[in-house]
Write a protein that holds these residues in place. Structure first.
Motif, PDB file in Angstrom:
ATOM      1  N   PRO A 167     -10.600  -9.525  -0.208  1.00  0.00           N
ATOM      2  CA  PRO A 167      -9.312  -9.518   0.865  1.00  0.00           C
ATOM      3  C   PRO A 167      -9.803 -10.805   1.747  1.00  0.00           C
ATOM      4  O   PRO A 167      -8.787 -11.507   2.337  1.00  0.00           O
ATOM      5  N   ASN A 200      -1.135  -7.788   2.722  1.00  0.00           N
ATOM      6  CA  ASN A 200      -2.243  -7.576   3.566  1.00  0.00           C
ATOM      7  C   ASN A 200      -2.901  -8.787   4.049  1.00  0.00           C
ATOM      8  O   ASN A 200      -3.633  -9.076   5.393  1.00  0.00           O
ATOM      9  N   ASN A 229      -0.689  -1.650   7.922  1.00  0.00           N
ATOM     10  CA  ASN A 229      -1.499  -0.495   7.755  1.00  0.00           C
ATOM     11  C   ASN A 229      -2.009  -0.903   6.080  1.00  0.00           C
ATOM     12  O   ASN A 229      -1.481  -0.369   5.087  1.00  0.00           O
ATOM     13  N   PRO A 230      -2.906  -1.613   5.987  1.00  0.00           N
ATOM     14  CA  PRO A 230      -3.465  -2.399   4.789  1.00  0.00           C
ATOM     15  C   PRO A 230      -3.913  -1.253   3.812  1.00  0.00           C
ATOM     16  O   PRO A 230      -3.721  -1.201   2.537  1.00  0.00           O
ATOM     17  N   GLN A 231      -4.551  -0.034   4.506  1.00  0.00           N
ATOM     18  CA  GLN A 231      -5.175   0.987   3.795  1.00  0.00           C
ATOM     19  C   GLN A 231      -4.033   1.707   2.981  1.00  0.00           C
ATOM     20  O   GLN A 231      -4.252   1.940   1.682  1.00  0.00           O
ATOM     21  N   GLU A 232      -2.848   1.855   3.631  1.00  0.00           N
ATOM     22  CA  GLU A 232      -1.999   2.606   2.845  1.00  0.00           C
ATOM     23  C   GLU A 232      -1.409   1.764   1.669  1.00  0.00           C
ATOM     24  O   GLU A 232      -0.956   2.168   0.641  1.00  0.00           O
ATOM     25  N   THR A 234      -2.796  -0.566   0.012  1.00  0.00           N
ATOM     26  CA  THR A 234      -3.782  -0.558  -0.912  1.00  0.00           C
ATOM     27  C   THR A 234      -3.707   0.752  -1.857  1.00  0.00           C
ATOM     28  O   THR A 234      -3.843   0.704  -3.127  1.00  0.00           O
ATOM     29  N   ARG A 235      -3.595   1.667  -1.192  1.00  0.00           N
ATOM     30  CA  ARG A 235      -3.559   3.145  -1.713  1.00  0.00           C
ATOM     31  C   ARG A 235      -2.276   3.311  -2.716  1.00  0.00           C
ATOM     32  O   ARG A 235      -2.561   3.894  -3.907  1.00  0.00           O
ATOM     33  N   ASP A 238      -2.730   1.058  -5.599  1.00  0.00           N
ATOM     34  CA  ASP A 238      -3.783   1.590  -6.714  1.00  0.00           C
ATOM     35  C   ASP A 238      -2.974   2.651  -7.642  1.00  0.00           C
ATOM     36  O   ASP A 238      -3.527   3.014  -8.725  1.00  0.00           O
TER      37      ASP A 238
END
Length: 295
Positions: A167, A200, A229-232, A234-235, A238
């Motif tokens: 990242p 992101n 909301n980079p986590q969402e 990425t989720r 995935d």
């Protein structure tokens, strides 16, 4: 139209011509999902395999059935005169923008590529997206060349081929390019496995192959990243990891064509010969991956 999700549909066809009914269904599906733009006649749209007349007809169908969603049309060709003719056709058909890759048989120089964009942008009345796709064109843009081209009138976006997997390195790569191009020129990521990572990292657009089949899921990824909301993002990306792996192994066009066939969105076969979609074990792996996704 050069931000958010730009979904790139297949152009389903046989050796007898374009499957217009299937193509219309794909376009209307994207419009109903509310994608930010539609990328007709990209590499996934097999533009290089179509005649000028077929490309014009495909453009007309996309614009007619896009429900007001902006349509960007690929105009790449081996000769500048043909690019100019295709640009004229796209504008006459009502395209909102064009996408240009530096196609070649002989390897092009930086000055030749700059000259191509300089000539074409002078003839345009609509904006242009620079298509940086070394996997198909075998031409590698330097950031310096992108910076030169981005100064040309009508250049509105640069479609880059993915970003580093780390990242921090991805952010640095986008920042390096951003420093060389005008603020009004957006940066869009392609190479779908890098979509969430690129967004992101600061890319304004995702030029997405899989978006042509799964617009809602790719919209969710895009909106999560754009909302900070980079986590969402990425989720959600995935969830598509098995698809990304197949893309890396077999190429996104073959995988996307096979997926569209499996889902019943197009007839089989749907690619121009000699290209073929997946079969055998690879097709079974794809079907198993698709079974885990919302359609």
């Amino acid at each position: 139209m050069f931000s958010g999700l730009s979904a790139f549909p297949l152009t389903p066809m046989s050796e007898n011509g374009i499957d217009e009914a299937a193509y219309i269904r794909l376009i209307e599906r994207l419009a109903q999902a509310g994608v930010d733009s539609i990328g007709a006649l990209g590499s996934t749209g097999s533009y290089a395999y179509l005649s000028r007349a077929e490309r014009l007809r495909t453009t007309q169908l996309a614009v007619r059935h896009a429900g007001g969603v902006p349509v960007m049309v690929g105009i790449g060709a081996l000769r500048t005169r043909d690019v100019l003719a295709l640009a004229q056709d796209a504008q006459a058909a009502g395209a909102s923008g064009v996408l240009l890759a530096p196609m070649s048989y002989q390897r092009l120089t930086d000055d030749e590529v700059f000259g191509l964009y300089e000539t074409v942008t002078r003839a345009l009345s609509i904006p242009l997206c620079v298509y940086d796709n070394p996997g198909t064109t075998h031409f590698e843009f330097s950031d310096a060349l992108h910076g030169r081209i981005a100064q040309l009138s009508k250049v509105a976006s640069i479609k880059i081929p993915g970003v580093p997997a780390d990242p921090a390195a991805a952010q640095a790569r986008v920042a390096r390019l951003r420093a060389l191009i005008p603020a009004h020129v957006t940066i869009g990521v392609s190479g779908d496995g890098f979509g969430a990572l690129g967004l992101n990292a600061g890319c304004e657009a995702w030029y997405s192959v899989i978006g042509g089949l799964f617009p809602q899921l790719t919209l969710d990824i895009t909106r999560a990243a754009r909302a900070g909301n980079p986590q969402e993002a990425t989720r959600l990306s995935d969830r598509l990891a098995p698809i990304w792996a197949l893309f890396a192994q077999h190429g996104s066009l073959r995988v996307t064509a096979a997926a569209a066939e499996i889902l019943g969105l197009v007839q089989s076969p749907c690619l121009p010969l000699p290209l073929r979609s997946l079969d055998g074990q690879a097709r079974q792996h794809l079907k198993a991956a698709l079974d885990q996704l919302p359609h």
